[in-house]
Design an enzyme around this catalytic site. Sequence first.
Site, PDB file in Angstrom:
ATOM      1  N   ALA A 210       0.846  -1.199   0.000  1.00 29.72           N
ATOM      2  CA  ALA A 210       0.000   0.000   0.000  1.00 29.72           C
ATOM      3  C   ALA A 210       0.877   1.243   0.000  1.00 29.72           C
ATOM      4  O   ALA A 210       2.103   1.145  -0.100  1.00 29.72           O
ATOM      5  CB  ALA A 210      -0.912  -0.005   1.212  1.00 29.72           C
ATOM      6  N   ASN A 211       0.289   2.412   0.063  1.00 32.03           N
ATOM      7  CA  ASN A 211       1.049   3.656   0.209  1.00 32.03           C
ATOM      8  C   ASN A 211       0.294   4.586   1.146  1.00 32.03           C
ATOM      9  O   ASN A 211      -0.793   4.250   1.626  1.00 32.03           O
ATOM     10  CB  ASN A 211       1.306   4.296  -1.163  1.00 32.03           C
ATOM     11  CG  ASN A 211       0.014   4.660  -1.857  1.00 32.03           C
ATOM     12  OD1 ASN A 211      -0.734   5.514  -1.377  1.00 32.03           O
ATOM     13  ND2 ASN A 211      -0.272   3.999  -2.969  1.00 32.03           N
TER      14      ASN A 211
END
Length: 401
Positions: A210-211
């Site tokens: 994810a970010n």
Amino acid sequence: MLTDKRILLIIGGGIAAYKSLDLIRRLRERGAAVRVIMTAGAQEFITPLAAGALSADRVYTDLFDREAEQDVGHIRLAREADLVLVAPATADLMAKMAAGLAGDLATAVLLATRLPVLLAPAMNPAMWSHPATQRNVARLAADGIAFVGPERGEMAESGEAGVGRMSEPLAIAERVAAMLVPAPGPLAGRHVVITSGPTHEPIDPVRYIANRSSGKQGHAIAAALAALGARVTLVSGPVTVPDPKGVTTVHVETARQMLAAVEAALPADAAVMAAAVADWRVAAEGAEKIKKDGSGRPPALALTENPDILATVGHLGDRRPRLVVGFAAETENLIANAQAKLARKGADWIVANDVSPETGVMGGDANTVRIVSAAGVEDWPTLDKGEVARRLAARIAAALA
Ligand code: CTP
């Protein structure tokens, strides 16, 4: 055009009260429900029976009417409507309002209400132009009260000419509609597709890549475009910010799902790709949770590139939205990288922002952006994400006009 709107009409004591009977009809033929309060003065000119027959409801006249207070009460009267309309608004009634008096039902309701209030003044021109009345008008306007009229014309009782005549019922009904039904925005009839938030790319059933994107900026843009009247489809990755009001939100997890949702939402007049799409996903997602094998060596995660949603939309040929806007999150060489993205992804504008950790943009509330297009680079000051969204929405509206 006033369908389902509820108007609380306060009729003051002036000869123009006879026009208020017609006003009730005009409001009701536009679909509004009208509830009437009459002051003691109003009852010298018209009867509650006539007003009640036209409004098809009981008429409220007395603050100390035990039955009415138990049944509805002045506080409920002050709340159970969409707008309070005073017609005619006499000099006396306006003076009492300006002073905050509440000695009868009409003034008590006007003091208790938090609804929009519209006054249609009617009085002798000398009374209207008197400094005391003008002072009260200025005070009420500063309190946020709206006015329609008075008009110049001949007075019913004296034949005198001057400003003081109540606006015609039709004009009053139109003002009510304008206050309650917002005019169509500049993007009415346009469809805009927006991506927002991060994507989650599964490694196995319990882990993902994810970010740090929060979705705040993309969601704010969706809300700002909807506020200008656009039909908005927001394709959102996993975020904690709420779905914006008045927007169709489609929730997805991965880049591939995001692309599919965007393609399903087309055609659109504009596309704004604000999502922080993960560039890579795991080539072979584990069907089961990946276990340590005891060797002390970590598993090798082979990555493969995700589809580029912006570039896909930017090169769609005749299905391409007229305006395609991308974002460039950069930590270095902001302008050069944004210009390269503009060309590579087939976008019309790139909203470039510096996301170096020291800027706090990722997840924060402020943003400093530049709009990069074929026309050049436009620097915007540091703004909160809501303001960036409103400016961008206005720019999009201008481009599609
Ligand atoms: N974008 C997209 N699909 C992807 C990657 C990016 O739609 N798979 C979009 C983003 O929504 C954004 C723009 O492309 O509007 C630029 O994203 P950015 O991450 O800055 O660019 P990248 O293409 O990832 O380029 P690089 O990693 O080289 O900076």
